[in-house]
Design a protein around this motif. Structure first.
Motif, PDB file in Angstrom:
ATOM      1  N   GLN A 196       0.816  -1.206   0.000  1.00 20.91           N
ATOM      2  CA  GLN A 196       0.000   0.000   0.000  1.00 20.91           C
ATOM      3  C   GLN A 196       0.857   1.266   0.000  1.00 20.91           C
ATOM      4  O   GLN A 196       0.602   2.202  -0.767  1.00 20.91           O
ATOM      5  N   THR A 197       1.877   1.278   0.854  1.00 20.25           N
ATOM      6  CA  THR A 197       2.735   2.459   0.925  1.00 20.25           C
ATOM      7  C   THR A 197       3.533   2.629  -0.363  1.00 20.25           C
ATOM      8  O   THR A 197       3.641   3.745  -0.901  1.00 20.25           O
ATOM      9  N   ALA A 198       4.079   1.537  -0.882  1.00 18.09           N
ATOM     10  CA  ALA A 198       4.858   1.610  -2.117  1.00 18.09           C
ATOM     11  C   ALA A 198       3.996   2.091  -3.284  1.00 18.09           C
ATOM     12  O   ALA A 198       4.428   2.889  -4.117  1.00 18.09           O
ATOM     13  N   THR A 199       2.755   1.605  -3.334  1.00 19.52           N
ATOM     14  CA  THR A 199       1.836   2.016  -4.398  1.00 19.52           C
ATOM     15  C   THR A 199       1.514   3.503  -4.298  1.00 19.52           C
ATOM     16  O   THR A 199       1.491   4.219  -5.309  1.00 19.52           O
ATOM     17  N   LYS A 200       1.271   3.976  -3.086  1.00 21.65           N
ATOM     18  CA  LYS A 200       0.981   5.396  -2.867  1.00 21.65           C
ATOM     19  C   LYS A 200       2.161   6.265  -3.303  1.00 21.65           C
ATOM     20  O   LYS A 200       1.988   7.257  -4.021  1.00 21.65           O
ATOM     21  N   LEU A 201       3.357   5.891  -2.884  1.00 20.70           N
ATOM     22  CA  LEU A 201       4.549   6.672  -3.225  1.00 20.70           C
ATOM     23  C   LEU A 201       4.795   6.683  -4.735  1.00 20.70           C
ATOM     24  O   LEU A 201       5.078   7.728  -5.328  1.00 20.70           O
ATOM     25  N   ALA A 202       4.680   5.508  -5.354  1.00 21.41           N
ATOM     26  CA  ALA A 202       4.946   5.405  -6.787  1.00 21.41           C
ATOM     27  C   ALA A 202       3.886   6.144  -7.604  1.00 21.41           C
ATOM     28  O   ALA A 202       4.206   6.807  -8.599  1.00 21.41           O
ATOM     29  N   SER A 203       2.634   6.043  -7.176  1.00 28.45           N
ATOM     30  CA  SER A 203       1.546   6.720  -7.892  1.00 28.45           C
ATOM     31  C   SER A 203       1.713   8.236  -7.835  1.00 28.45           C
ATOM     32  O   SER A 203       1.571   8.940  -8.846  1.00 28.45           O
ATOM     33  N   GLU A 204       2.015   8.749  -6.650  1.00 24.68           N
ATOM     34  CA  GLU A 204       2.203  10.196  -6.508  1.00 24.68           C
ATOM     35  C   GLU A 204       3.451  10.654  -7.258  1.00 24.68           C
ATOM     36  O   GLU A 204       3.490  11.761  -7.811  1.00 24.68           O
ATOM     37  N   GLY A 208       3.423  13.434 -10.204  1.00 24.45           N
ATOM     38  CA  GLY A 208       4.312  14.595 -10.129  1.00 24.45           C
ATOM     39  C   GLY A 208       5.226  14.702 -11.336  1.00 24.45           C
ATOM     40  O   GLY A 208       5.479  15.800 -11.845  1.00 24.45           O
ATOM     41  N   LEU A 209       5.713  13.549 -11.816  1.00 24.68           N
ATOM     42  CA  LEU A 209       6.554  13.532 -13.010  1.00 24.68           C
ATOM     43  C   LEU A 209       5.788  14.090 -14.209  1.00 24.68           C
ATOM     44  O   LEU A 209       6.310  14.903 -14.984  1.00 24.68           O
ATOM     45  N   GLY A 210       4.536  13.665 -14.341  1.00 23.85           N
ATOM     46  CA  GLY A 210       3.711  14.176 -15.429  1.00 23.85           C
ATOM     47  C   GLY A 210       3.511  15.674 -15.349  1.00 23.85           C
ATOM     48  O   GLY A 210       3.554  16.383 -16.361  1.00 23.85           O
ATOM     49  N   GLU A 211       3.323  16.186 -14.138  1.00 20.05           N
ATOM     50  CA  GLU A 211       3.133  17.625 -13.953  1.00 20.05           C
ATOM     51  C   GLU A 211       4.399  18.405 -14.302  1.00 20.05           C
ATOM     52  O   GLU A 211       4.336  19.486 -14.889  1.00 20.05           O
ATOM     53  N   LEU A 212       5.567  17.874 -13.931  1.00 21.83           N
ATOM     54  CA  LEU A 212       6.827  18.543 -14.278  1.00 21.83           C
ATOM     55  C   LEU A 212       6.963  18.703 -15.783  1.00 21.83           C
ATOM     56  O   LEU A 212       7.365  19.757 -16.280  1.00 21.83           O
ATOM     57  N   LYS A 214       4.411  18.447 -18.039  1.00 22.11           N
ATOM     58  CA  LYS A 214       3.298  19.248 -18.546  1.00 22.11           C
ATOM     59  C   LYS A 214       3.542  20.738 -18.362  1.00 22.11           C
ATOM     60  O   LYS A 214       3.252  21.547 -19.252  1.00 22.11           O
ATOM     61  N   GLN A 215       4.064  21.112 -17.204  1.00 25.00           N
ATOM     62  CA  GLN A 215       4.296  22.520 -16.910  1.00 25.00           C
ATOM     63  C   GLN A 215       5.575  23.063 -17.538  1.00 25.00           C
ATOM     64  O   GLN A 215       5.856  24.256 -17.445  1.00 25.00           O
ATOM     65  N   GLY A 216       6.334  22.188 -18.194  1.00 25.69           N
ATOM     66  CA  GLY A 216       7.512  22.630 -18.932  1.00 25.69           C
ATOM     67  C   GLY A 216       8.736  22.937 -18.092  1.00 25.69           C
ATOM     68  O   GLY A 216       9.662  23.609 -18.566  1.00 25.69           O
ATOM     69  N   HIS A 217       8.776  22.432 -16.876  1.00 21.46           N
ATOM     70  CA  HIS A 217       9.939  22.701 -16.031  1.00 21.46           C
ATOM     71  C   HIS A 217      11.184  21.988 -16.556  1.00 21.46           C
ATOM     72  O   HIS A 217      12.293  22.525 -16.487  1.00 21.46           O
ATOM     73  N   TYR A 218      11.007  20.763 -17.058  1.00 20.83           N
ATOM     74  CA  TYR A 218      12.134  19.974 -17.542  1.00 20.83           C
ATOM     75  C   TYR A 218      11.728  19.167 -18.770  1.00 20.83           C
ATOM     76  O   TYR A 218      10.567  18.808 -18.926  1.00 20.83           O
ATOM     77  N   THR A 219      12.726  18.872 -19.607  1.00 22.29           N
ATOM     78  CA  THR A 219      12.553  17.838 -20.620  1.00 22.29           C
ATOM     79  C   THR A 219      12.941  16.518 -19.960  1.00 22.29           C
ATOM     80  O   THR A 219      13.484  16.498 -18.851  1.00 22.29           O
ATOM     81  N   LEU A 220      12.706  15.398 -20.635  1.00 24.88           N
ATOM     82  CA  LEU A 220      13.098  14.104 -20.063  1.00 24.88           C
ATOM     83  C   LEU A 220      14.609  14.032 -19.801  1.00 24.88           C
ATOM     84  O   LEU A 220      15.028  13.603 -18.714  1.00 24.88           O
TER      85      LEU A 220
END
Length: 273
Positions: A196-204, A208-212, A214-220
């Motif tokens: 449960q904890t691992a799933t929560k951490l990985a999901s968040e 967050g990676l998607g938001e970074l 999407k918002q254009g802070h970084y390229t891959l």
């Protein structure tokens, strides 16, 4: 505009729910059917005003824009039912990659298009892949684009990159959710962290990676540069990925394209009768 959905399996239902939740059309303007009618009727539990018809032809008679959301081998048969009742001012859209707009234009006189959705469209996000028939009217091109903008980022593509684009957009969520689940499972196997904890951490983390991005802070590449410290722990993990991943993604695209060629050959047999 009256909108019809033929086939309310996984993707047909996702498309229906996304369109209705985005308020692109009202439930009373949506008419659906499915070979197993109970699946179509389930939609009325959430959207009581939606109309359910017994056949594809009945849906076509009452709609302006019609999405065909059935398996590739079933599309030809559906088109034979529809061509008896379709009007020239309607637009028919397939959502499956082996069925091209040229296949549709061989059978139908109305405007046609292909729109390949993604499960991410259910969250009114992600991309939908668009291809228009040669004879598709400008009005329908604009109307279909505006509709899909409500649930996605529409992108018009050429036929030669249909499969790889669909692999990324439509299959990609399954591929990367599988990798994420393996990542979580390995964490619970090798350490004391619970599922449960691992799933929560990985999901968040993935949100967050998607938001970074999407918002254009970084390229891959720059994101990796920011996280990887020379001689640090992340770098050791990257070394393992570099050593063990090998040509896994090349093999993945080879496998999907091989299956696509098989499906395409089967479809071509039907459309060259």
């Amino acid at each position: 505009m009256k909108l019809g959905i033929i086939g309310t399996g996984n993707m047909g239902r996702i498309l229906t729910e996304a369109i209705l939740d985005s308020n692109a059309v009202s439930p009373s303007s949506m008419i659906v059917t499915n070979r197993t009618l109970e699946k179509a009727l389930l939609l009325k539990d959430t959207y009581p005003e939606i109309v359910v018809e017994l056949t594809a032809a009945e849906v076509a008679k009452q709609t302006d824009l019609l999405f065909i959301c059935v398996k590739p081998k079933e599309v030809y048969g559906v088109l034979q039912d529809l061509k008896k009742v379709l009007r020239k001012d309607q637009c028919v859209v397939t959502i499956t990659s082996p069925i091209s707009v040229s296949h549709l234009e061989k059978e139908l006189d109305c405007s046609v298009a292909r729109a390949i959705p993604s499960i991410t469209n259910r969250a009114l996000a992600g991309v939908s892949l668009l291809s228009f028939g040669v004879n598709c009217s400008q009005k329908w091109k604009e109307d279909l684009w505006k509709l899909l903008e409500k649930i996605s980022v529409p992108l018009e593509i050429e036929n030669n990159i249909t499969r790889v684009s669909s692999d990324i957009v439509s299959c990609g969520p399954a591929f990367f959710s599988y990798l994420l689940q393996r990542f979580i499972n390995a964490a619970t196997k090798e350490t004391d962290i619970d599922q449960q904890t691992a799933t929560k951490l990985a999901s968040e983390m993935i949100i967050g990676l998607g938001e970074l991005i999407k918002q254009g802070h970084y390229t891959l590449p720059t994101l990796q540069e920011k996280v990887i410290v020379k001689g640090g722990i992340t770098g050791e993990g990257i070394k393992v990925l570099e050593a063990e991943l090998g040509d896994i993604f090349e093999h993945l695209f080879q496998a999907t394209h091989l299956k696509f060629d098989e499906d395409l050959a089967s479809v071509e047999q039907q459309f060259t009768k």
